[in-house]
Design an enzyme around this catalytic site. Structure first.
Site, PDB file in Angstrom:
ATOM      1  N   GLY B  11       0.797  -1.221   0.000  1.00  0.00           N
ATOM      2  CA  GLY B  11       0.000   0.000   0.000  1.00  0.00           C
ATOM      3  C   GLY B  11       0.830   1.272   0.000  1.00  0.00           C
ATOM      4  O   GLY B  11       0.479   2.245  -0.677  1.00  0.00           O
ATOM      5  N   ASP B 207      13.866  -6.512   4.229  1.00  0.00           N
ATOM      6  CA  ASP B 207      14.944  -6.379   3.230  1.00  0.00           C
ATOM      7  C   ASP B 207      15.402  -4.927   3.069  1.00  0.00           C
ATOM      8  O   ASP B 207      16.591  -4.649   2.957  1.00  0.00           O
ATOM      9  CB  ASP B 207      14.479  -6.909   1.863  1.00  0.00           C
ATOM     10  N   ARG B 265      -3.080  -2.972  22.795  1.00  0.00           N
ATOM     11  CA  ARG B 265      -2.630  -4.330  22.459  1.00  0.00           C
ATOM     12  C   ARG B 265      -1.548  -4.865  23.393  1.00  0.00           C
ATOM     13  O   ARG B 265      -1.540  -6.043  23.724  1.00  0.00           O
ATOM     14  CB  ARG B 265      -2.108  -4.346  21.013  1.00  0.00           C
ATOM     15  N   HIS B 325       3.273  -8.966  15.466  1.00  0.00           N
ATOM     16  CA  HIS B 325       2.283  -8.490  14.504  1.00  0.00           C
ATOM     17  C   HIS B 325       2.742  -7.272  13.724  1.00  0.00           C
ATOM     18  O   HIS B 325       2.443  -7.124  12.539  1.00  0.00           O
ATOM     19  CB  HIS B 325       0.999  -8.156  15.263  1.00  0.00           C
ATOM     20  N   GLU B 350       5.706   0.521   7.000  1.00  0.00           N
ATOM     21  CA  GLU B 350       6.205  -0.219   8.164  1.00  0.00           C
ATOM     22  C   GLU B 350       7.727  -0.303   8.203  1.00  0.00           C
ATOM     23  O   GLU B 350       8.319  -0.429   9.276  1.00  0.00           O
ATOM     24  CB  GLU B 350       5.591  -1.631   8.202  1.00  0.00           C
TER      25      GLU B 350
END
Lengths: 229, 536
Positions: B11, B207, B265, B325, B350
């Site tokens: 995305g 990577d 979380r 996660h 991310e």
């Protein structure tokens, strides 16, 4: 447990130390501990990335979601150039998305109701695993057929209330498109997401007829009356 | 000459590509697999925007919730910018054709996720990421954006200036160099270091982060890894937070609830881990939803629980455990998302640390980050393209060719790296997991270093030049080792508990550690320091 993998046309048998597991786990086990050259595609392990579709006993499945049974025969998808073992080249098939121009051509601001979203909710669950493409018998005789997943996507966008230009997509799926489908339903049967491309194609035919298109096969038939009646 | 090379087809990469193209730049997107197989497809719950369509909400509350969840380690300017842009991001996705669910008033439907003070997450059933990703992909096809499948080996950086990257073309075995005026890295996180104990795809091997380290750039806050409370017990497959957001319970073997399910979380994950360490099994209970509601809100979860756990959530408890996660740490970037230490190189999504999530990410903010900052980085890179075309010396290309060649010629495969990778995944989960301990972390670090010292005995068994996934797996394993070493080390040096990083021996936040941990390589040796958070 034993399974057979058709590797570059040649069947190879593998013994596995599992009573029950998914096919993907079995493939990983073989690659990690028996034969590092075994080649296959995968990524998410949870049925949402579409990478690991293969054929088991002649039927398309996602390797990550399929529980193997002794004696299973694993093959790569059909109608895709074979790269190696179970890995196929999907670039040709994916071009059908471009051919069908399955996107919003002219996005307009409009109110969308919950019911309208529901109408194509299933269609937009597509993960592009190409199972339907591999199951489609039309592709055996016509490699240029746009095929089920691209047509389902075309339906998904032409049914979207935001689309102000339905006609362009409808125009682009006439040749090698909606009328070439035999409505056999093989695609529907193998879809891991429960999508029904056959029904979507039927719906597209009905939209096409509103734009003046009709079934060219029907026009070509003469019903034994020597052409036209 | 190519303007912008985008590495990563999830995305973030596709949003950057669409926005850079809109700015008039030439773009090429390169990824190691087909775009729609990327991690974004796995995001389920939703994307945050303070639209207030269901319950009253404000951008201020969104900012406040995000800052609270970050435990001091965020850049409030970056948070503010992203939360303010959220409405525009949703509008943009709507224009592109994302089929968000609707309220009875025909506005975008929003649901509750943990740590949020309002129903803020816009969703498309529990397929939000999938539908966003596919819509972005369809739009890239529409805009004729070129996408190639290549595996990233290294960035081409000369005198601190980024000029492109070197790739392995897996279909031919060739090593190729792509030169561009600017590079955007959008390669995703490093959750796959927790192999078999993560909800992430196997390809989340960091990577891009590893390539930045090798090129002399900086990474930060790598110790912060979010553990999702509810993954299926046997397969580690994600059951979305929306299950709890919609009213699902967490229960133990006695079917007793033991925690407020909507806490952040990290708190919920620790509560579950504590139950498990006391010998309890933990389950998610959604039976009270009834079949109709369950199938309409969470069709994917029902399907996954049936397939991978063999149970029907309509009538049975779902066995769960917390697993890795989301990785908050990553490539250290400044406010314009340029990589700290590498000119003309940007990072987004991310793989980057844009100082938004800090010590713990809020559910629904990751999809927002990749869309909002993805679009932004495409714009920034386009508006700041270097005037001159880069001239290069081919040194990196030659180096990478030699290394890959050596894998075919020299490495004996006496050690099976797959086995090591599985062992290491379990060790990361146990020792760099939900609760951490310095002795165990040091053992883990030693283990990684022992493996690294033994690399020459590993290598690839498959010597085919074409479609060699054994080679790709090995290259990813090398990245796991580079990144894992820093995750372990950064967890060791932070002697406190903050957000997702929890040490029993240091159970509190310490003001001395209100700082980002920075890591980089100098002549092959790992360097680090803490950088104090400056209050605005």
């Amino acid at each position: 447990m034993k399974i057979t993998i058709r590797r570059n046309q040649k069947p190879v048998e593998y013994k596995l130390p599992f009573k029950s597991t998914t096919l993907l786990k079995a493939l990983y086990h073989i690659k990690s501990y028996q034969d590092a050259t075994l080649t296959f595609d995968s990524n998410c392990r949870s049925g949402v990335c579409g990478a690991c579709a293969v054929r088991v006993n002649g039927k398309e499945v996602l390797a990550c979601a399929y529980p193997i049974e002794s004696g299973d025969i694993i093959e790569p998808l059909r109608y895709h150039p074979l790269q190696r073992d179970l890995k196929v080249d999907k670039t040709q098939a994916i071009k059908t998305l471009k051919t069908s121009t399955a996107w919003l051509h002219q996005s307009q601001e409009t109110t969308i109701s919950s019911e309208q979203v529901k109408l194509t909710e299933k269609q937009s669950d597509c993960i592009l695993c190409h199972s339907c493409y591999s199951a489609c018998p039309v592709l055996e005789v016509n490699p240029n057929f746009i095929g089920p997943f691209a047509l389902t996507r075309a339906y998904r966008y032409t049914s979207d209330p935001r689309e102000a230009d339905i006609k362009t997509t409808i125009d682009n799926i006439q040749t090698n498109g909606i009328w070439d489908c035999t409505l056999c339903g093989e695609c529907t049967e193998v879809c891991p997401q429960g999508i029904d491309p056959k029904m979507d194609i039927t719906m597209l035919r009905s939209t096409a007829s509103q734009f003046g298109y009709s079934d060219p096969n029907f026009q070509a038939m003469d019903f034994g009356f020597g052409g036209g009646f | 000459m190519l303007d912008i090379l985008i590495i990563g087809t999830g995305g973030a990469g596709l949003s950057a590509a669409l926005s850079a193209k809109e700015q008039g730049s030439t773009v090429l997107v390169v990824g190691k697999s087909h775009p729609t197989t990327s991690q974004t497809a796995m995001a389920q719950g939703g994307i945050n925007a303070a639209l207030g369509n269901v319950t009253p909400d404000s951008i201020q509350s969104h900012i406040a919730d995000t800052i609270q969840s970050a435990h001091g380690l965020c850049d409030e300017n970056m948070v503010k910018q992203m939360c303010e842009d959220a409405t525009h991001s949703i509008k943009w996705l709507e224009e592109l054709g994302v089929p968000f669910d609707r309220t009875p008033n025909a506005t975008v439907a929003q649901r509750q996720l943990g740590g949020a003070s309002s129903k803020r997450a816009c969703y498309a059933q529990d397929y939000t990421g999938l539908k966003i990703l596919h819509t972005l992909y369809d739009n890239c096809l529409k805009e004729a954006i070129e996408i190639k499948e290549l595996f990233l080996l290294n960035l081409v950086v000369e005198d601190g200036v980024t000029k492109g990257a070197v790739f392995l073309d897996t279909s031919t075995g060739e090593i190729k160099q792509i030169i561009a005026k600017s590079v955007i890295i959008a390669t995703g996180g490093y959750g796959a270091i927790y192999k078999n104990y993560t909800t992430n795809a196997d390809a989340s091997t960091g990577d891009g982060i590893a390539s930045v380290l090798r090129a002399g750039g900086r990474v930060s806050d790598m110790e912060f890894v979010q553990f999702h409370p509810t993954a299926l017990r046997h397969s580690s497959i994600l059951i979305s937070e929306s299950a709890r957001g919609e009213g699902g319970y967490l229960v133990n073997s006695k079917e007793e609830r033991f925690v407020d399910e909507l806490l952040p979380r990290d708190v919920v994950a620790r509560a579950i881990a504590s139950q498990i360490s006391q010998g309890e099994d933990v389950f998610l209970d959604v039976r009270h939803f009834g079949e109709e509601k369950l199938l309409s809100l969470m069709p994917q979860e029902v399907h996954l629980a049936k397939t991978h756990e063999g149970i029907d959530p309509v009538t049975e408890l779902i066995p769960i455990k917390p697993v890795a996660h989301y990785t908050m740490g990553g490539i250290d970037v400044n406010r314009t998302l340029e990589v700290n230490g590498l000119k003309n190189c940007y990072a987004v999504g991310e793989c980057s640390n844009a100082k938004i999530h800090g010590a713990n990410r809020l559910g629904g903010n990751s999809l927002l980050e990749i869309i909002s900052l993805g679009r932004q980085v495409g714009k920034i890179a386009s508006q700041n393209l270097p005037k001159e075309e880069p001239k290069i010396r081919d040194t990196q290309l030659q180096k990478d060719k030699e290394f890959i060649e050596s894998l075919f010629e020299e490495y004996p495969f006496e050690q099976n790296f797959y086995q090591l990778e599985n062992n290491l995944g379990e060790k990361f989960y146990k020792y760099a997991g939900i609760t951490r301990d310095n002795n165990q972390l040091n053992n883990l670090l030693n283990k990684i270093r022992v493996i690294k010292a033994d690399i020459d005995n590993m290598g690839i068994k498959d010597k085919s030049r074409v479609h060699n996934t054994n080679l790709v797996d090995f290259l990813q394993f090398l990245n796991i080792l580079d990144i894992g070493e820093i995750v372990a080390e950064s967890a060791i040096i932070r002697d406190e508990s903050r957000g997702a990083h929890y040490k029993e021996a240091f159970p509190k936040e310490e003001s001395g550690y209100l700082a980002h941990s920075l890591f980089w390589l100098e002549e092959g040796a790992i360097q680090n320091r803490f950088e104090k958070v400056v209050k605005q």
